[in-house]
Design an enzyme around this catalytic site. Structure first.
Site, PDB file in Angstrom:
ATOM      1  N   SER A 128       0.837  -1.203   0.000  1.00 37.69           N
ATOM      2  CA  SER A 128       0.000   0.000   0.000  1.00 37.69           C
ATOM      3  C   SER A 128       0.869   1.249   0.000  1.00 37.69           C
ATOM      4  CB  SER A 128      -0.859  -0.023   1.263  1.00 37.69           C
ATOM      5  OG  SER A 128      -1.467   1.215   1.467  1.00 37.69           O
ATOM      6  N   TYR A 153      -2.733  -1.038  10.719  1.00 36.72           N
ATOM      7  CA  TYR A 153      -2.880  -1.584   9.366  1.00 36.72           C
ATOM      8  C   TYR A 153      -1.647  -1.233   8.519  1.00 36.72           C
ATOM      9  CZ  TYR A 153      -4.059  -1.898   4.476  1.00 36.72           C
ATOM     10  OH  TYR A 153      -3.998  -2.185   3.137  1.00 36.72           O
ATOM     11  N   LYS A 157       1.552  -3.625   6.899  1.00 35.68           N
ATOM     12  CA  LYS A 157       2.005  -3.698   5.495  1.00 35.68           C
ATOM     13  C   LYS A 157       3.515  -3.451   5.420  1.00 35.68           C
ATOM     14  CE  LYS A 157      -1.766  -4.698   3.410  1.00 35.68           C
ATOM     15  NZ  LYS A 157      -1.937  -5.944   2.686  1.00 35.68           N
TER      16      LYS A 157
HETATM   17  P1  NAD Z   1     -11.029  -7.361   0.626  1.00 32.46           P
HETATM   18  O1  NAD Z   1     -11.321  -7.342   2.079  1.00 32.46           O
HETATM   19  O2  NAD Z   1     -12.166  -7.212  -0.321  1.00 32.46           O
HETATM   20  O3  NAD Z   1     -10.231  -8.684   0.239  1.00 32.46           O
HETATM   21  C1  NAD Z   1      -9.422  -9.391   1.145  1.00 32.46           C
HETATM   22  C2  NAD Z   1      -9.884 -10.838   1.124  1.00 32.46           C
HETATM   23  O4  NAD Z   1      -9.046 -11.605   2.000  1.00 32.46           O
HETATM   24  C3  NAD Z   1     -11.316 -11.009   1.615  1.00 32.46           C
HETATM   25  O5  NAD Z   1     -12.050 -11.767   0.675  1.00 32.46           O
HETATM   26  C4  NAD Z   1     -11.187 -11.752   2.941  1.00 32.46           C
HETATM   27  O6  NAD Z   1     -12.279 -12.617   3.167  1.00 32.46           O
HETATM   28  C5  NAD Z   1      -9.864 -12.475   2.762  1.00 32.46           C
HETATM   29  N1  NAD Z   1      -9.130 -12.738   4.014  1.00 32.46           N
HETATM   30  C6  NAD Z   1      -8.863 -11.873   5.010  1.00 32.46           C
HETATM   31  N2  NAD Z   1      -8.139 -12.477   5.971  1.00 32.46           N
HETATM   32  C7  NAD Z   1      -7.927 -13.741   5.550  1.00 32.46           C
HETATM   33  C8  NAD Z   1      -7.239 -14.850   6.104  1.00 32.46           C
HETATM   34  N3  NAD Z   1      -6.639 -14.777   7.301  1.00 32.46           N
HETATM   35  N4  NAD Z   1      -7.219 -16.006   5.400  1.00 32.46           N
HETATM   36  C9  NAD Z   1      -7.853 -16.098   4.200  1.00 32.46           C
HETATM   37  N5  NAD Z   1      -8.526 -15.089   3.632  1.00 32.46           N
HETATM   38  C10 NAD Z   1      -8.554 -13.920   4.309  1.00 32.46           C
HETATM   39  O7  NAD Z   1      -9.936  -6.235   0.374  1.00 32.46           O
HETATM   40  P2  NAD Z   1      -9.341  -5.666  -0.987  1.00 32.46           P
HETATM   41  O8  NAD Z   1      -9.712  -4.239  -1.067  1.00 32.46           O
HETATM   42  O9  NAD Z   1      -9.648  -6.582  -2.094  1.00 32.46           O
HETATM   43  O10 NAD Z   1      -7.801  -5.720  -0.639  1.00 32.46           O
HETATM   44  C11 NAD Z   1      -6.985  -6.810  -1.006  1.00 32.46           C
HETATM   45  C12 NAD Z   1      -5.582  -6.578  -0.469  1.00 32.46           C
HETATM   46  O11 NAD Z   1      -5.077  -5.347  -0.997  1.00 32.46           O
HETATM   47  C13 NAD Z   1      -5.512  -6.458   1.049  1.00 32.46           C
HETATM   48  O12 NAD Z   1      -4.316  -7.080   1.493  1.00 32.46           O
HETATM   49  C14 NAD Z   1      -5.419  -4.967   1.278  1.00 32.46           C
HETATM   50  O13 NAD Z   1      -4.758  -4.642   2.474  1.00 32.46           O
HETATM   51  C15 NAD Z   1      -4.608  -4.526   0.069  1.00 32.46           C
HETATM   52  N6  NAD Z   1      -4.828  -3.112  -0.291  1.00 32.46           N
HETATM   53  C16 NAD Z   1      -6.113  -2.680  -0.502  1.00 32.46           C
HETATM   54  C17 NAD Z   1      -6.319  -1.340  -0.824  1.00 32.46           C
HETATM   55  C18 NAD Z   1      -7.714  -0.812  -1.009  1.00 32.46           C
HETATM   56  O14 NAD Z   1      -7.886   0.416  -0.968  1.00 32.46           O
HETATM   57  N7  NAD Z   1      -8.731  -1.643  -1.263  1.00 32.46           N
HETATM   58  C19 NAD Z   1      -5.235  -0.474  -0.948  1.00 32.46           C
HETATM   59  C20 NAD Z   1      -3.945  -0.963  -0.735  1.00 32.46           C
HETATM   60  C21 NAD Z   1      -3.766  -2.301  -0.403  1.00 32.46           C
HETATM   61  C1  WQD Z   2     -10.241   8.934   0.631  1.00 41.46           C
HETATM   62  C2  WQD Z   2     -10.534  10.396   0.941  1.00 41.46           C
HETATM   63  C3  WQD Z   2     -11.031  10.822   3.258  1.00 41.46           C
HETATM   64  C4  WQD Z   2     -14.756   8.598   3.429  1.00 41.46           C
HETATM   65  C5  WQD Z   2      -7.354   4.151   2.778  1.00 41.46           C
HETATM   66  C6  WQD Z   2      -6.219   3.577   3.564  1.00 41.46           C
HETATM   67  C7  WQD Z   2      -5.082   3.257   2.649  1.00 41.46           C
HETATM   68  C8  WQD Z   2      -5.551   2.402   1.475  1.00 41.46           C
HETATM   69  C9  WQD Z   2      -6.761   2.940   0.807  1.00 41.46           C
HETATM   70  C10 WQD Z   2      -5.208   0.116   1.945  1.00 41.46           C
HETATM   71  C11 WQD Z   2      -9.898  10.855   2.236  1.00 41.46           C
HETATM   72  C12 WQD Z   2     -12.225  11.121   2.380  1.00 41.46           C
HETATM   73  C13 WQD Z   2     -13.586   9.179   2.997  1.00 41.46           C
HETATM   74  C14 WQD Z   2     -15.864   9.450   3.754  1.00 41.46           C
HETATM   75  C15 WQD Z   2     -14.537  11.351   3.162  1.00 41.46           C
HETATM   76  N1  WQD Z   2      -5.940   1.096   1.889  1.00 41.46           N
HETATM   77  N2  WQD Z   2     -13.473  10.523   2.870  1.00 41.46           N
HETATM   78  N3  WQD Z   2     -15.699  10.798   3.595  1.00 41.46           N
HETATM   79  O1  WQD Z   2      -7.928   7.110   3.515  1.00 41.46           O
HETATM   80  O2  WQD Z   2      -6.953   7.602   1.226  1.00 41.46           O
HETATM   81  O3  WQD Z   2      -6.879   5.328   2.123  1.00 41.46           O
HETATM   82  O4  WQD Z   2      -7.773   3.225   1.765  1.00 41.46           O
HETATM   83  O5  WQD Z   2      -4.020   0.064   1.919  1.00 41.46           O
HETATM   84  O6  WQD Z   2      -4.110   2.623   3.426  1.00 41.46           O
HETATM   85  O7  WQD Z   2      -5.805   4.526   4.541  1.00 41.46           O
HETATM   86  O8  WQD Z   2      -9.032   6.215   1.400  1.00 41.46           O
HETATM   87  O9  WQD Z   2     -11.338   6.054   0.596  1.00 41.46           O
HETATM   88  O10 WQD Z   2     -10.916   6.094   3.097  1.00 41.46           O
HETATM   89  O11 WQD Z   2     -10.548   8.154   1.779  1.00 41.46           O
HETATM   90  O12 WQD Z   2     -14.448  12.588   3.057  1.00 41.46           O
HETATM   91  O13 WQD Z   2     -16.934   8.994   4.170  1.00 41.46           O
HETATM   92  O14 WQD Z   2     -11.949  10.536   1.140  1.00 41.46           O
HETATM   93  O15 WQD Z   2     -10.900  11.803   4.251  1.00 41.46           O
HETATM   94  O16 WQD Z   2      -9.484  12.156   2.052  1.00 41.46           O
HETATM   95  P1  WQD Z   2      -7.667   6.679   2.142  1.00 41.46           P
HETATM   96  P2  WQD Z   2     -10.530   6.555   1.737  1.00 41.46           P
END
Ligand code: NAD
Ligand code: WQD
Length: 346
Positions: A128, A153, A157
């Site tokens: 991330s 969180y 990572k």
């Molecule tokens: P998500 O929650 O939709 O997907 C994660 C999946 O992993 C889920 O289906 C959940 O059931 C499964 N899971 C969780 N813990 C588990 C475990 N212990 N064993 C087996 N399965 C497990 O989330 P996502 O948005 O698809 O994110 C996927 C990955 O990308 C995550 O590692 C997340 O941290 C990372 N990531 C997401 C974002 C984002 O904004 N969505 C940004 C950066 C990184």
């Molecule tokens: C985006 C912008 C909020 C909700 C998070 C994690 C990051 C990554 C992605 C996994 C921000 C604003 C949000 C709302 C709002 N995940 N907001 N009202 O915070 O950039 O990132 O998700 O790795 O680690 O921190 O994403 O979608 O939560 O917020 O005004 O109800 O929207 O303040 O500026 P963020 P987000």
């Protein structure tokens, strides 16, 4: 036929995982998806099968369960692993840090142990942008060191990245991609799969679309006095289909031993207000909002320098903000309650 034929996708029933399973199938891979369904849905994988006309092997299990992983690697000839499984809610991680370190760090350690025992050394990890920390200058570049993270969180990572670097240092058979995602949004253009957060969404895009579909009354915009053009925070939003395609491309970098970090983003910051306006313009739906105090830990603005992924992987985010809004609404309007089959119209 791709070099690495069979890919294990942990967290494959989740948001990014399901979209990546689809891209892998389209690229000719066989996929084994492993997920404990704590935040995913098996229905997502059925729909991936419907879209692609190809089948996915699904196994319900937890990455912290070594025996289950050993059985999996014994039963399937896995060539590489794309590892999404983990917990991702920033606020929840502050209140339940042990659950985050256990799932995200211990889970990854168990996965790597099972991989090594099975002789599988190719891994793509979902990292991330948060690992750059709270003081990094924008745009973020891979050559910068990891910074101070502001919640468990983010720390989990950064810890996993370090674990994987140490592992690669100790044993040169490992080939590891660290993909640092910025803000993935959107859905597959079919409208059949998309983001389906359990409970009230924490993230902006699903909150906006759930207000538009009538599940929530009003969006709170967290802060309007940040040092940005319109006072609201700026983020680098990218289409989940682009992000997923990045994983298929990143499998290529695993031909070279060592750890390879890549930013996956567009290189552009977009403000919260611009997001609301773009959604309204593209979909014709109203999104009532109010300004609320800033959220703890939010940075004013950050975006990627995505040029390394372009240069080395030939990857670029191709979809526009309009595409992201249209596809989010396609998905949300056809599936007002997500994958809940009793109410879904898809
Ligand atoms: P998500 O929650 O939709 O997907 C994660 C999946 O992993 C889920 O289906 C959940 O059931 C499964 N899971 C969780 N813990 C588990 C475990 N212990 N064993 C087996 N399965 C497990 O989330 P996502 O948005 O698809 O994110 C996927 C990955 O990308 C995550 O590692 C997340 O941290 C990372 N990531 C997401 C974002 C984002 O904004 N969505 C940004 C950066 C990184
Ligand atoms: C985006 C912008 C909020 C909700 C998070 C994690 C990051 C990554 C992605 C996994 C921000 C604003 C949000 C709302 C709002 N995940 N907001 N009202 O915070 O950039 O990132 O998700 O790795 O680690 O921190 O994403 O979608 O939560 O917020 O005004 O109800 O929207 O303040 O500026 P963020 P987000």
């Amino acid at each position: 036929m791709p070099t690495d034929r069979t890919i294990l996708v942990t967290g494959g029933a989740g948001y990014i995982g399901s979209h990546t399973v689809l891209e892998l199938l389209e690229a000719g891979h066989e996929v084994v998806a492993f997920d404990n369904l704590c935040n995913g849905s098996e229905e997502a994988l059925h729909r991936v099968e419907q879209i692609t006309g190809k089948s996915v092997t699904f196994l319900n299990g937890d990455i912290r369960d070594r025996k289950a992983l050993d059985r999996l690697f014994g039963a399937h000839a896995i060539d590489a692993v794309v590892h999404f499984a983990g917990l991702k809610a920033v606020g929840e991680s502050v209140n339940a840090p042990l659950a985050y370190y256990d799932n995200n760090v211990n889970g990854t350690v168990a996965l790597c142990q099972a991989m090594a025992a099975a002789g599988v050394y190719k891994l793509i990890f979902s990292s991330s942008a948060t690992v750059y920390g709270i003081e990094a200058p924008v745009p973020y570049q891979e050559a910068m060191s990891r910074g101070t993270t502001s919640n468990p969180y983010g720390t989990s990572k950064a810890m996993v990245e370090k674990v994987l670097e140490d592992l690669s240092q100790a044993d040169e058979r490992w080939r590891i991609g660290l993909l640092r995602y910025f803000n993935p949004i959107g859905a597959h253009p079919s409208g059949l799969i998309g983001e389906d957060p359990k409970g009230t969404p924490n993230n902006l895009m699903p909150y906006i679309s759930q207000v538009a579909v009538g599940r929530l009354d009003q969006l709170s915009i967290f802060g309007n006095d940040y040092p940005t053009a319109d006072g609201t925070c700026e983020r680098d939003y990218l289409h989940v289909v682009d992000l997923s395609a990045g994983h298929v491309k990143a499998l290529q970098c695993l031909e070279v031993p060592g750890v390879h970090a890549y930013n996956l983003g567009t290189g552009k910051g977009v403000s919260v207000l611009e997001m609301v306006k773009a959604f309204q313009r593209v979909t014709g739906q109203q999104v009532p909002y109010r300004f609320a105090p800033g959220r703890d830990g939010d940075l004013p603005a950050f975006w990627a320098d995505p040029t390394k992924a372009e240069r080395e992987l030939g990857w670029q985010a191709r979809h526009s903000l309009e595409d992201m809004m249209r596809d989010t609404w396609n998905w949300q309007s056809a599936n007002p309650l997500g994958y809940d089959e009793r109410n879904s119209t898809a």
